[in-house]
Design an enzyme around this catalytic site. Structure first.
Site, short mmCIF file in Angstrom:
data_model
loop_
_atom_site.label_atom_id
_atom_site.label_comp_id
_atom_site.label_asym_id
_atom_site.label_seq_id
_atom_site.Cartn_x
_atom_site.Cartn_y
_atom_site.Cartn_z
CE1 TYR A 69 -2.72 -21.69 -11.33
CE2 TYR A 69 -2.70 -23.92 -10.54
CZ TYR A 69 -3.21 -22.63 -10.60
OH TYR A 69 -4.22 -22.10 -9.57
CG PHE A 79 2.18 -3.35 11.29
CD1 PHE A 79 2.70 -2.15 11.30
CD2 PHE A 79 1.57 -3.95 10.07
CE1 PHE A 79 2.90 -1.74 10.25
CE2 PHE A 79 1.61 -3.30 9.13
CZ PHE A 79 2.42 -2.10 8.96
CB THR A 80 -1.95 -0.75 10.15
OG1 THR A 80 -0.93 -1.12 9.28
CG2 THR A 80 -1.82 0.47 11.02
CG ASP A 119 5.45 -8.44 11.54
OD1 ASP A 119 6.46 -8.64 10.76
OD2 ASP A 119 4.90 -7.48 11.48
CE LYS A 127 6.98 -3.30 4.65
NZ LYS A 127 6.16 -3.58 5.73
NE ARG A 153 2.56 4.20 9.70
CZ ARG A 153 1.51 3.40 9.19
NH1 ARG A 153 0.24 3.18 9.92
NH2 ARG A 153 1.73 2.77 8.14
CG PHE A 204 -3.16 4.62 7.76
CD1 PHE A 204 -3.60 4.06 8.64
CD2 PHE A 204 -2.08 4.55 6.82
CE1 PHE A 204 -3.48 2.46 8.45
CE2 PHE A 204 -1.94 3.25 6.65
CZ PHE A 204 -2.52 2.08 7.60
#
Ligand SMILES: *Cc1c(COP(=O)(O)O)cnc(C)c1O
Length: 463
Positions: free
Chosen positions: A76, A128-129, A219, A262, A386, A453
């Site tokens: 944990y 970016f969303t 990012d 990614k 997009r 979307f």
């Protein structure tokens, strides 16, 4: 002729386990598409042949990563796997402190809450969303400071993701440095078509902001693809390894948010990494509320273990060269037939320019959404809109945001498909292009309040 990472043009891996996929009929796909409301996000994966919806969480792990799962320490607190992850981030990115999160948006949430005071601005190289949604939730106003070329799908340019320093300077002059919560630079720029940012630009942003006390965050979701483009395109970097280039890139940031799904070559996970101990302390207290203990942040020990291996594998020059070149191969096949795509071809996918593909459709009938639906119908290839649907509504006016780019994204998962799959995808898109005048628009029949979307539903408009 010899083979090295600079000349390789075949997959630099061999296949050890296979996952059979289903080949469907057009009738089956018609039914599936109708029950999905013409939204490719709502299709069942088993009804899809080649899935190019996203490169997010769809990577194939290596045998070493699968073995690492078994070594996961599920304690944990103080898990050995956390320390493996921390060490990998320190070695590969160069940030001393790491807070794991369940995925990238978890890290975006934390940093937005930590750095933003309501009323501040968060400039970035295109939105970016999830990033913008978290910044707005924390009370900031996003300002796009990307260079104009990024909004033009036909403009040439080696580094179309670059920040426009003039726009950034103007914002600073207009509102004052104190009103800038932080500058967020995405490498590469997802919504511009995976376009990279140059090292010179990263350095310049840092040199502009730091004397003014403005923080610069990254990012870093696709930072390795960006590093590869720097190696290929920026003078002075041809002989540097991708690993070295990535370290230099990260040296111009105070910290980064990362989606492990990614470039890190895992199916789930993410992290926030930083240099400042004060930010670390705040992140550690917030992560407990929203994600989990600071030593796991929503990830299982085994997932942190696999991610720590993926972080080291992602900077292998042969791997990243093939990854980016496979995307380029798909794009080149389309380009040769005159299909309008975003150029230059980006790092993680090929973006069809739906405005140019379907010039007879107004943006209000969702051309990119319609094209994605047609592609699925034709060949079972799943892609993603997009464009106007993804851009959502302006909170102030309630009207659609109308982005210049109206795109269909064919995103290539890492290490999953072969170049032959890319040929099948290209054949289908080219078929559609030849009968493009028959493709009709859509009406939105259900619209959710946020990130529409994902769950919006559509119906075909009459002939
Ligand atoms: C995917 C992505 C994110 C968010 O990461 P998740 O892991 O999906 O939460 C943030 N920024 C960019 C550029 C992305 O592509």
């Amino acid at each position: 002729m010899f083979v090295d990472s600079k000349t390789i043009n075949a997959e630099p891996y061999r296949i050890k386990a296979v996952e059979p996929m289903r080949v469907t009929t057009r009738e089956h796909r018609q039914e599936a598409l109708e029950s999905a409301g013409y939204n490719t996000f709502l299709l069942r994966s088993e009804d899809v042949f080649i899935d190019l919806l996203t490169d997010s969480g769809t990577s194939a792990m290596s045998d070493t990563q699968w073995a690492a799962l078994m070594r996961g320490d599920e304690a944990y607190a103080g898990s050995r796997s956390f320390y493996a992850l921390e060490k990998a981030v320190q070695d590969v990115y160069g940030f001393p402190y790491v807070v794991p999160t369940h995925q990238g948006r978890g890290a975006e949430h934390l940093i937005s809450q930590i750095l933003i005071t309501p009323g501040q601005y968060t400039p970035g190289n295109m939105y970016f969303t999830t990033t913008r949604a978290h910044q707005e939730l924390a009370g900031a106003t996003f300002v796009d400071v990307i260079n104009d070329k990024a909004h033009d799908p036909t403009a040439a340019g080696a580094f179309k993701g670059d920040v426009d320093l003039g726009k950034l300077q103007k914002l600073i002059d207009d509102v004052g440095p104190d009103k800038i919560a932080y500058v967020n630079v995405a490498v590469t720029v997802n919504l511009a078509g995976g376009q990279p940012v140059s090292m010179a630009n990263l350095r310049a942003v840092y040199e502009l902001c730091h004397p003014l006390g403005i923080l610069v965050w990254s990012d870093a979701t696709r930072c390795v693809e960006n590093a590869y483009f720097i190696q290929q395109r920026e003078p002075g970097y041809a002989d540097r390894t991708v690993a070295e280039i990535l370290r230099e890139m990260m040296s111009y940031f105070d910290g980064c948010t990362m989606s492990g799904k990614k470039d890190n070559l895992v199916n789930i996970g993410g992290f926030l990494a930083m240099r400042d101990e004060g930010v670390l302390q705040k992140a550690r207290s917030l992560v407990v509320l929203f994600e989990g203990m600071p030593s796991y942040g929503g990830m299982a020990g085994r997932d942190m273990e696999a991610m720590s291996v993926g972080i080291r594998e992602m900077v292998d020059d042969a791997y990243i060269a093939h990854r980016v070149r496979q995307v380029e191969y798909l794009g080149t096949l389309l380009d040769e037939e005159g299909v309008p795509i975003v150029k230059p071809i980006g790092g993680h996918g090929v973006f069809l320019d739906a405005r140019a593909f379907l010039p007879h459709l107004e943006q209000d009938v969702f051309p990119a959404q319609a094209l994605a639906a047609e592609l699925y119908l034709d060949s079972g290839v799943r892609s993603m809109e997009r464009g106007i649907v993804s851009a959502g509504r302006d909170p102030a006016t309630g009207d659609h945001r109308r982005p210049k780019l109206e795109l269909v994204r064919l995103t290539v998962p890492r290490r999953v498909y072969t170049d032959r799959h890319m040929e099948v995808v290209a054949d289908s898109v080219i078929r559609l292009y030849r009968r493009r005048s028959e493709i009709r628009g859509l009406a939105m029949v259900y619209e959710p309040e946020t990130l529409r979307f994902f769950t919006a539903r559509f119906a075909p408009l009459g002939a």
